[in-house]
Design an enzyme around this catalytic site. Structure first.
Site, PDB file in Angstrom:
ATOM      1  N   LYS A 240       0.842  -1.197   0.000  1.00 45.32           N
ATOM      2  CA  LYS A 240       0.000   0.000   0.000  1.00 45.32           C
ATOM      3  C   LYS A 240       0.882   1.254   0.000  1.00 45.32           C
ATOM      4  O   LYS A 240       0.601   2.220  -0.707  1.00 45.32           O
ATOM      5  CB  LYS A 240      -0.943  -0.015   1.216  1.00 45.32           C
ATOM      6  CG  LYS A 240      -2.059  -1.040   1.044  1.00 45.32           C
ATOM      7  CD  LYS A 240      -2.882  -1.304   2.293  1.00 45.32           C
ATOM      8  CE  LYS A 240      -3.815  -2.496   2.011  1.00 45.32           C
ATOM      9  NZ  LYS A 240      -4.624  -2.909   3.151  1.00 45.32           N
TER      10      LYS A 240
ATOM     11  N   GLN B 188      -4.831  -1.974   9.214  1.00 44.98           N
ATOM     12  CA  GLN B 188      -4.666  -3.273   8.560  1.00 44.98           C
ATOM     13  C   GLN B 188      -5.259  -4.385   9.437  1.00 44.98           C
ATOM     14  O   GLN B 188      -4.929  -4.492  10.610  1.00 44.98           O
ATOM     15  CB  GLN B 188      -3.165  -3.531   8.307  1.00 44.98           C
ATOM     16  CG  GLN B 188      -2.881  -4.778   7.530  1.00 44.98           C
ATOM     17  CD  GLN B 188      -3.427  -4.729   6.091  1.00 44.98           C
ATOM     18  OE1 GLN B 188      -3.304  -3.744   5.385  1.00 44.98           O
ATOM     19  NE2 GLN B 188      -4.061  -5.807   5.676  1.00 44.98           N
TER      20      GLN B 188
ATOM     21  N   ASP C 183     -11.254   2.253   3.302  1.00 42.46           N
ATOM     22  CA  ASP C 183     -11.489   0.823   3.069  1.00 42.46           C
ATOM     23  C   ASP C 183     -12.978   0.566   2.799  1.00 42.46           C
ATOM     24  O   ASP C 183     -13.359  -0.515   2.374  1.00 42.46           O
ATOM     25  CB  ASP C 183     -11.063  -0.001   4.296  1.00 42.46           C
ATOM     26  CG  ASP C 183      -9.667  -0.587   4.141  1.00 42.46           C
ATOM     27  OD1 ASP C 183      -9.232  -0.780   2.997  1.00 42.46           O
ATOM     28  OD2 ASP C 183      -9.023  -0.861   5.186  1.00 42.46           O
TER      29      ASP C 183
END
Ligand code: NAD
Length: 283
Positions: free
Chosen positions: A52, A96, A119
């Site tokens: 990322k 995460q 997200d």
């Protein structure tokens, strides 16, 4: 013999479009920034976080990593999220997953300001997506939609079967396909006659997490087969949920693993971060 869907290429093209828009934003004095939180030292999570960060670099997005000890308590993590929610120089926040067991992942997701939830995991953003009033897209399913679009695969009126009903893949995948007028069936571990249902599908999206789960007898001639799964084969090789070698003989299009859906998820994350920066600056 199926045509291969090249996720690496489509992802590279999408990131390039994001990069151009980021450059234009910077000219207006706005530098998009993504905060990435990782708790503990899970090796797979470390790889995802590094990827990322690399994608951010490529797109010109500033990334800020917060690597917290495995022993970090929930309150500490929530306090960091509160601080990042308030920080006007940060546009997107992601934590995460998975987080260590002593931390409740739902609490963490809900603490992120929905305007920074790139997200697209929060209840607010999931709800907005289902009613078609959304800015952020669920990364993996939106990546699948980008792949279909790139290969001119029209889903309208098509019989689409999704295998898997997770909140991250299966359910939002259904929402996005439905939005594009597909007829959607969601199958899961309690589904009866799975093979029969799949064999009627024009498009199959597999998100199960089991190697060679989708076999050739489950696939109609000419079907489009999208493999979201990421597994290790008995030989330790990365593979998807689809018995690729046999299914590719019947399908019209198929995604490989690796190099299919995987690269798309991060590209959409970049798109969402850009979108967050634009919205927060009324652009
Ligand atoms: P999950 O474990 O949350 O969900 C798996 C789903 O499979 C469940 O809904 C379950 O009902 C279904 N299932 C299990 N056994 C079944 C059976 N016998 N018949 C029918 N359905 C069955 O997993 P997830 O998070 O949705 O991920 C699925 C796969 O996709 C995993 O391999 C994961 O690594 C991969 N994944 C890839 C990406 C990407 O970027 N490409 C992103 C997320 C997940």
């Amino acid at each position: 013999m199926a045509r291969l869907i090249d996720g690496k290429q489509v992802s590279a093209d999408l990131k390039m479009r994001v990069k151009e828009e980021v450059a234009a934003l910077k000219e207006k004095g706005v530098e998009p920034a993504l905060a990435v939180i990782i708790v503990g030292s899970d090796p797979a999570s470390r790889v995802y976080v590094n990827n990322k960060k690399k994608a951010c670099e490529l797109c010109g997005i500033r990334s800020v990593e917060y690597a917290l000890e495995e022993s970090t308590c929930e309150e500490e993590l929530l306090a960091l999220i509160d601080k990042l929610n308030e920080d006007e120089t940060i546009n997107g926040i992601l934590c995460q997953l998975p987080v260590p067991k002593h931390i409740n992942d739902k609490t963490v997701i809900e603490r992120i300001d929905p305007k920074k939830d790139v997200d697209c995991f929060s209840n607010v953003n999931v709800g907005k997506m289902w009613v078609g009033d959304y800015a952020f897209k669920p990364c993996t399913p939106a990546g699948v939609m980008e792949l279909l679009k790139a290969y001119d695969i029209d889903v309208s009126g098509k019989n689409c079967v999704i295998i898997g009903r997770s909140n991250i893949v299966g359910k939002p995948m259904a929402a996005l396909l439905l939005e594009k007028n597909a007829t959607v069936t969601i199958c899961h571990s309690k589904t009866q006659n799975l093979a029969q249902i799949c064999s009627k599908a024009d498009i199959i999206v597999a998100a199960v997490g089991r190697a060679k789960f989708v076999t050739a007898d489950m696939v109609k001639d000419g079907a489009v087969v999208i493999d979201v799964g990421i597994n290790r084969s008995e030989e330790g090789k990365l593979c998807g949920d689809v018995d690729f070698e046999n299914v590719k003989e019947k399908a019209s299009f198929i995604t490989p693993v690796p190099g299919g859906c995987g690269p798309m998820t991060i590209a959409v994350l970049m798109q969402n971060t850009l979108c967050a920066a634009k919205l927060q600056n009324n652009l």
